[in-house]
Scaffold this motif. Structure first.
Motif, PDB file in Angstrom:
ATOM      1  N   MET A   1      -0.606   0.735   8.547  1.00  0.00           N
ATOM      2  CA  MET A   1      -1.155   0.239   7.294  1.00  0.00           C
ATOM      3  C   MET A   1       0.022  -0.069   6.371  1.00  0.00           C
ATOM      4  SD  MET A   1      -4.049   1.852   4.769  1.00  0.00           S
ATOM      5  CE  MET A   1      -2.984   3.111   4.080  1.00  0.00           C
ATOM      6  N   ASP A   2       0.250  -1.361   6.129  1.00  0.00           N
ATOM      7  CA  ASP A   2       1.408  -1.814   5.365  1.00  0.00           C
ATOM      8  C   ASP A   2       0.967  -2.464   4.058  1.00  0.00           C
ATOM      9  OD1 ASP A   2       3.193  -1.073   7.438  1.00  0.00           O
ATOM     10  OD2 ASP A   2       2.675  -2.919   8.511  1.00  0.00           O
ATOM     11  N   GLN A   3       1.725  -2.179   3.011  1.00  0.00           N
ATOM     12  CA  GLN A   3       1.481  -2.871   1.748  1.00  0.00           C
ATOM     13  C   GLN A   3       2.035  -4.289   1.845  1.00  0.00           C
ATOM     14  OE1 GLN A   3       2.788  -0.740  -1.712  1.00  0.00           O
ATOM     15  NE2 GLN A   3       2.475  -2.467  -3.086  1.00  0.00           N
ATOM     16  N   VAL A   4       1.260  -5.264   1.397  1.00  0.00           N
ATOM     17  CA  VAL A   4       1.647  -6.663   1.532  1.00  0.00           C
ATOM     18  C   VAL A   4       1.754  -7.312   0.154  1.00  0.00           C
ATOM     19  CG1 VAL A   4       0.657  -6.947   3.832  1.00  0.00           C
ATOM     20  CG2 VAL A   4      -0.770  -7.328   1.840  1.00  0.00           C
ATOM     21  N   ASP A   5       2.582  -8.356   0.095  1.00  0.00           N
ATOM     22  CA  ASP A   5       2.789  -9.098  -1.147  1.00  0.00           C
ATOM     23  C   ASP A   5       1.590 -10.013  -1.417  1.00  0.00           C
ATOM     24  OD1 ASP A   5       3.878 -10.225  -3.377  1.00  0.00           O
ATOM     25  OD2 ASP A   5       5.245 -11.563  -2.293  1.00  0.00           O
TER      26      ASP A   5
ATOM     27  N   ILE B   1      -6.929  -3.801  -2.439  1.00  0.00           N
ATOM     28  CA  ILE B   1      -7.500  -4.790  -1.510  1.00  0.00           C
ATOM     29  C   ILE B   1      -7.141  -4.377  -0.084  1.00  0.00           C
ATOM     30  CG2 ILE B   1      -7.474  -7.190  -0.759  1.00  0.00           C
ATOM     31  CD1 ILE B   1      -6.826  -7.989  -3.612  1.00  0.00           C
ATOM     32  N   LEU B   2      -8.140  -4.240   0.759  1.00  0.00           N
ATOM     33  CA  LEU B   2      -7.931  -3.890   2.162  1.00  0.00           C
ATOM     34  C   LEU B   2      -8.140  -5.132   3.017  1.00  0.00           C
ATOM     35  CD1 LEU B   2      -9.808  -0.473   2.477  1.00  0.00           C
ATOM     36  CD2 LEU B   2      -7.375  -0.871   2.099  1.00  0.00           C
ATOM     37  N   ARG B   3      -7.073  -5.538   3.688  1.00  0.00           N
ATOM     38  CA  ARG B   3      -7.164  -6.673   4.607  1.00  0.00           C
ATOM     39  C   ARG B   3      -7.457  -6.115   6.000  1.00  0.00           C
ATOM     40  NH1 ARG B   3      -2.036 -10.471   3.169  1.00  0.00           N
ATOM     41  NH2 ARG B   3      -2.993 -11.656   4.864  1.00  0.00           N
ATOM     42  N   MET B   4      -8.662  -6.366   6.528  1.00  0.00           N
ATOM     43  CA  MET B   4      -9.167  -5.682   7.719  1.00  0.00           C
ATOM     44  C   MET B   4      -9.299  -6.589   8.940  1.00  0.00           C
ATOM     45  SD  MET B   4     -12.026  -3.355   5.747  1.00  0.00           S
ATOM     46  CE  MET B   4     -12.538  -2.504   7.232  1.00  0.00           C
ATOM     47  N   SER B   5      -8.808  -7.800   8.842  1.00  0.00           N
ATOM     48  CA  SER B   5      -9.018  -8.738   9.948  1.00  0.00           C
ATOM     49  C   SER B   5      -8.224  -8.376  11.198  1.00  0.00           C
ATOM     50  CB  SER B   5      -8.646 -10.155   9.504  1.00  0.00           C
ATOM     51  OG  SER B   5      -7.276 -10.219   9.138  1.00  0.00           O
ATOM     52  N   ARG B   6      -7.203  -7.534  11.065  1.00  0.00           N
ATOM     53  CA  ARG B   6      -6.367  -7.195  12.215  1.00  0.00           C
ATOM     54  C   ARG B   6      -6.721  -5.837  12.828  1.00  0.00           C
ATOM     55  NH1 ARG B   6      -0.169  -9.256  10.945  1.00  0.00           N
ATOM     56  NH2 ARG B   6      -0.704 -11.369  10.264  1.00  0.00           N
ATOM     57  N   ILE B   7      -7.791  -5.240  12.405  1.00  0.00           N
ATOM     58  CA  ILE B   7      -8.246  -3.999  13.042  1.00  0.00           C
ATOM     59  C   ILE B   7      -8.817  -4.363  14.416  1.00  0.00           C
ATOM     60  CG2 ILE B   7      -9.874  -2.078  12.935  1.00  0.00           C
ATOM     61  CD1 ILE B   7      -9.703  -2.172   9.929  1.00  0.00           C
TER      62      ILE B   7
ATOM     63  N   VAL C   1     -12.183  -0.825  -4.841  1.00  0.00           N
ATOM     64  CA  VAL C   1     -11.698  -1.194  -3.508  1.00  0.00           C
ATOM     65  C   VAL C   1     -12.409  -2.466  -3.073  1.00  0.00           C
ATOM     66  CG1 VAL C   1     -11.463  -0.512  -1.109  1.00  0.00           C
ATOM     67  CG2 VAL C   1     -11.258   1.212  -2.916  1.00  0.00           C
ATOM     68  N   LEU C   2     -11.628  -3.509  -2.798  1.00  0.00           N
ATOM     69  CA  LEU C   2     -12.152  -4.774  -2.306  1.00  0.00           C
ATOM     70  C   LEU C   2     -11.676  -4.972  -0.871  1.00  0.00           C
ATOM     71  CD1 LEU C   2     -12.178  -4.992  -5.472  1.00  0.00           C
ATOM     72  CD2 LEU C   2     -11.822  -7.447  -5.185  1.00  0.00           C
ATOM     73  N   THR C   3     -12.475  -5.637  -0.074  1.00  0.00           N
ATOM     74  CA  THR C   3     -12.110  -5.858   1.332  1.00  0.00           C
ATOM     75  C   THR C   3     -12.137  -7.337   1.655  1.00  0.00           C
ATOM     76  OG1 THR C   3     -14.398  -5.645   2.091  1.00  0.00           O
ATOM     77  CG2 THR C   3     -13.072  -3.632   2.034  1.00  0.00           C
ATOM     78  N   SER C   4     -11.363  -7.690   2.672  1.00  0.00           N
ATOM     79  CA  SER C   4     -11.392  -9.063   3.169  1.00  0.00           C
ATOM     80  C   SER C   4     -11.293  -9.043   4.686  1.00  0.00           C
ATOM     81  CB  SER C   4     -10.234  -9.886   2.589  1.00  0.00           C
ATOM     82  OG  SER C   4      -8.987  -9.433   3.080  1.00  0.00           O
ATOM     83  N   GLY C   5     -11.962  -9.995   5.313  1.00  0.00           N
ATOM     84  CA  GLY C   5     -11.818 -10.205   6.750  1.00  0.00           C
ATOM     85  C   GLY C   5     -12.473  -9.167   7.637  1.00  0.00           C
TER      86      GLY C   5
ATOM     87  N   ARG D   1      -2.637  -4.123   4.527  1.00  0.00           N
ATOM     88  CA  ARG D   1      -3.123  -4.737   5.757  1.00  0.00           C
ATOM     89  C   ARG D   1      -3.139  -3.665   6.846  1.00  0.00           C
ATOM     90  NH1 ARG D   1       0.541  -8.947   6.920  1.00  0.00           N
ATOM     91  NH2 ARG D   1       1.815  -7.406   8.000  1.00  0.00           N
ATOM     92  N   ILE D   2      -4.320  -3.462   7.451  1.00  0.00           N
ATOM     93  CA  ILE D   2      -4.472  -2.470   8.524  1.00  0.00           C
ATOM     94  C   ILE D   2      -4.367  -3.189   9.859  1.00  0.00           C
ATOM     95  CG2 ILE D   2      -5.946  -0.683   9.510  1.00  0.00           C
ATOM     96  CD1 ILE D   2      -7.299  -0.417   6.802  1.00  0.00           C
TER      97      ILE D   2
END
Length: 571
Positions: free
Chosen positions: A424-428, A480-486, A511-515, A453-454
């Protein structure tokens, strides 16, 4: 009901020999007959030795090679497989014979046969391929050690001490030898083993085992080597089928050994059939038919005084190397052994036990593939640990526990490795900010919004470690949680995610989510996490949309100025 019956009948019919099998047998019978004769010469000392090692005598090994060898060849799923008594099965049978006697072996064989047929009907053959290679190699190494140790009493010329633990029995045999050394037996055993090992390196296609056994037998007779104890009298034929020794009172206590025998027969037979496929071009065995054939063989062999059987890798390899092309070769091997049982029993009975011990010592040594062991040990530390643990468990405990322990440890180490790949990395967020904005306007939301991004699997083995960082986020108003790569998510991962989101919400962090991918929704929905993530419309398809939603949240909270009213919006 009619449909189910038709399906059952069709399933059984698919496991029976087909017309194509018999057509293949008629294609080149001379080649198959010669191959079968060669395999019989190799198999004879092995069958005798494994029968003696099982505790039921050489005749049990011969009966198994004849009955199981013929039936498994006819009904099995490989046209090149040779079946019979094996060292691995002997390891399982020794404690059964010691505790329950011949009746226990008969009962276990019949129960194992029923289990194998049931596995075939349930199409379980395909699942054997999922056993990890380190478990198989460790299992083989442990069996080789056990087979070698089992031969120590006969190789030393002492009576086999009481006990079912091979290490204890071996130690007691060495103590007996020290008290009264029998160098004749020891020299015979070592000589036979040396001839087999050196001969295999010089001329691999020549059956040196039979030559060595004949030479040892002649030496014992010519020089009157009384210390070289012979096998003893053999019956001049197979015993009639009988259920007289069937021990129905012990069925409950023999269920676990029967499962062990069935599992071992399935594992070793399918492994042997796979080896045969690899040695030929275009041949593929049917795993379910192979289980069915082994089941039929194990139902029949005990009725004739035999022991449970499996596919034999060494004899199968000899069968392939000598040019076998169909089931006729394996059937011929069984027929030749049957002739020996009827015509040469008096001669076979004179074979010294020490010579058979030498055959099995050499067999145990040849079972160990040093190159494969070295490759496994160098692959990863986990593979090396599983291999060593399985081998030690095979030697110290029993085969069932060894395989179970190997599978459990291999599974645990694999889960650990897979869980370690999750990140789980913090992204720009700069690239995802909508519209054209100056540096000051971009910096303001960055002070209040953080995106993660997870990557990888989010499941029970690593979810807690991964999401601990998420629950400790501070000094922001929106995550914001980017979940498309789980890649995968189970109920534990979804539940831990839900807990982390609830903790953040209680601290006033949205908490907002995407993907979110379709495959993840069922796990999220099952624990109530999906409804939580959709709270106030906080689920978005893409990250830019989630960033826009986060900016809207900050405006409503008064942390961002209201969006300028465009000319179109004012109309």
């Amino acid at each position: 009901m009619t449909t189910l019956l038709a399906q059952a009948v069709g399933r059984v019919r698919s496991l029976l020999p087909a017309r194509a099998d018999f057509a293949l047998m008629a294609r080149n019978p001379r080649r198959d007959l010669l191959a079968g004769l060669t395999v019989a010469i190799v198999a004879l000392p092995l069958a005798l030795g494994f029968g003696v090692s099982s505790g039921l005598g050489a005749e049990a090994g011969l009966a198994t090679a004849v009955v199981a060898g013929a039936l498994a060849a006819l009904f099995g799923g490989s046209s090149l497989q040779v079946s019979g008594p094996t060292g691995a099965m002997t390891v399982v049978l020794v404690p059964i014979v010691a505790q329950y006697g011949p009746g226990g072996v008969l009962t276990v064989g019949l129960m194992a046969g029923v289990l194998l047929v049931a596995l075939a009907l349930l199409k379980a053959g395909r699942y054997m391929r999922y056993i990890p290679a380190p478990v198989v190699e460790g299992f083989t190494l442990g069996i080789a050690c056990v087979i070698g140790l089992q031969q120590i009493p006969n190789a030393l010329g002492v009576a086999t001490p009481e006990g079912d633990k091979v290490l204890v029995v071996t130690w007691r045999a060495v103590e007996e030898f020290v008290k009264a050394p029998n160098w004749t037996a020891t020299v015979l055993a070592l000589a036979v083993a040396a001839v087999m090992l050196l001969g295999a390196r010089w001329r691999p296609a020549v059956p040196f085992s039979m030559a060595a056994v004949i030479a040892a037998t002649l030496a014992a007779q010519l020089f009157h080597l009384d210390a070289a104890r012979p096998i003893g009298d053999l019956p001049s034929g197979l015993s009639a089928p009988s259920l007289a020794f069937l021990d129905l009172s012990a069925v409950g206590s023999l269920l676990a050994p029967a499962v062990a025998v069935a599992a071992l027969a399935a594992l070793e037979s399918l492994l042997s059939a796979t080896v045969a496929d690899g040695m030929t071009a275009g041949r593929r065995h049917d795993p379910d038919r192979e289980l069915f054939g082994q089941g039929i063989a194990n139902l029949a062999a005990p009725l004739f005084g035999g022991v449970p059987a499996t596919g034999a890798i060494a004899r199968t390899a000899v069968n392939v190397r000598t040019g076998a092309g169909s089931r006729l070769a394996a059937i011929t091997h069984a027929a030749v052994l049957a002739v020996i049982v009827f015509a040469a029993a008096p001669l076979v009975s004179r074979i010294p036990l020490a010579a058979l011990a030498g055959v099995l010592l050499a067999t145990a040594i040849r079972m160990v593939e040093v190159g494969a062991l070295r490759a496994m040990a160098r692959a990863t530390r986990s593979d090396a640990a599983v291999l060593v643990l399985t081998a030690v468990a095979t030697l110290a405990l029993d085969l069932v526990y060894a395989v179970v322990i190997g599978l459990v440890v291999a599974g645990a180490l694999t889960l650990r490795a897979v869980a370690g790949q999750a990140r789980m990395d913090q992204v720009d967020l700069t690239a995802d900010l909508p519209g054209e904005h100056g540096e000051e306007e971009q910096a303001l939301p960055a002070e209040h919004i953080v995106a993660y991004r997870i990557d990888g699997p989010l499941f029970f083995a690593g979810a807690h470690r991964l999401l601990l960082e998420l629950s400790e986020v501070a000094d922001v108003r929106v995550v914001i949680l980017r979940m498309s790569r789980i890649t995968t998510m189970d109920a534990t991962g979804a539940l831990v995610l839900k807990d982390a989101v609830e903790q953040l919400n209680r601290r006033g962090i949205a908490v907002l989510t995407s993907g979110i991918r379709p495959a993840q929704r069922q796990a999220l929905r099952s624990v109530g996490a999906l409804d939580l993530l959709r709270l106030e419309g906080r689920e978005y398809a893409t990250t830019p949309e989630a960033v826009a939603g986060a900016r809207g949240h900050l405006r409503r909270a008064g942390l961002l100025p209201a969006a300028p009213v465009t000319e179109e919006a004012s109309r």
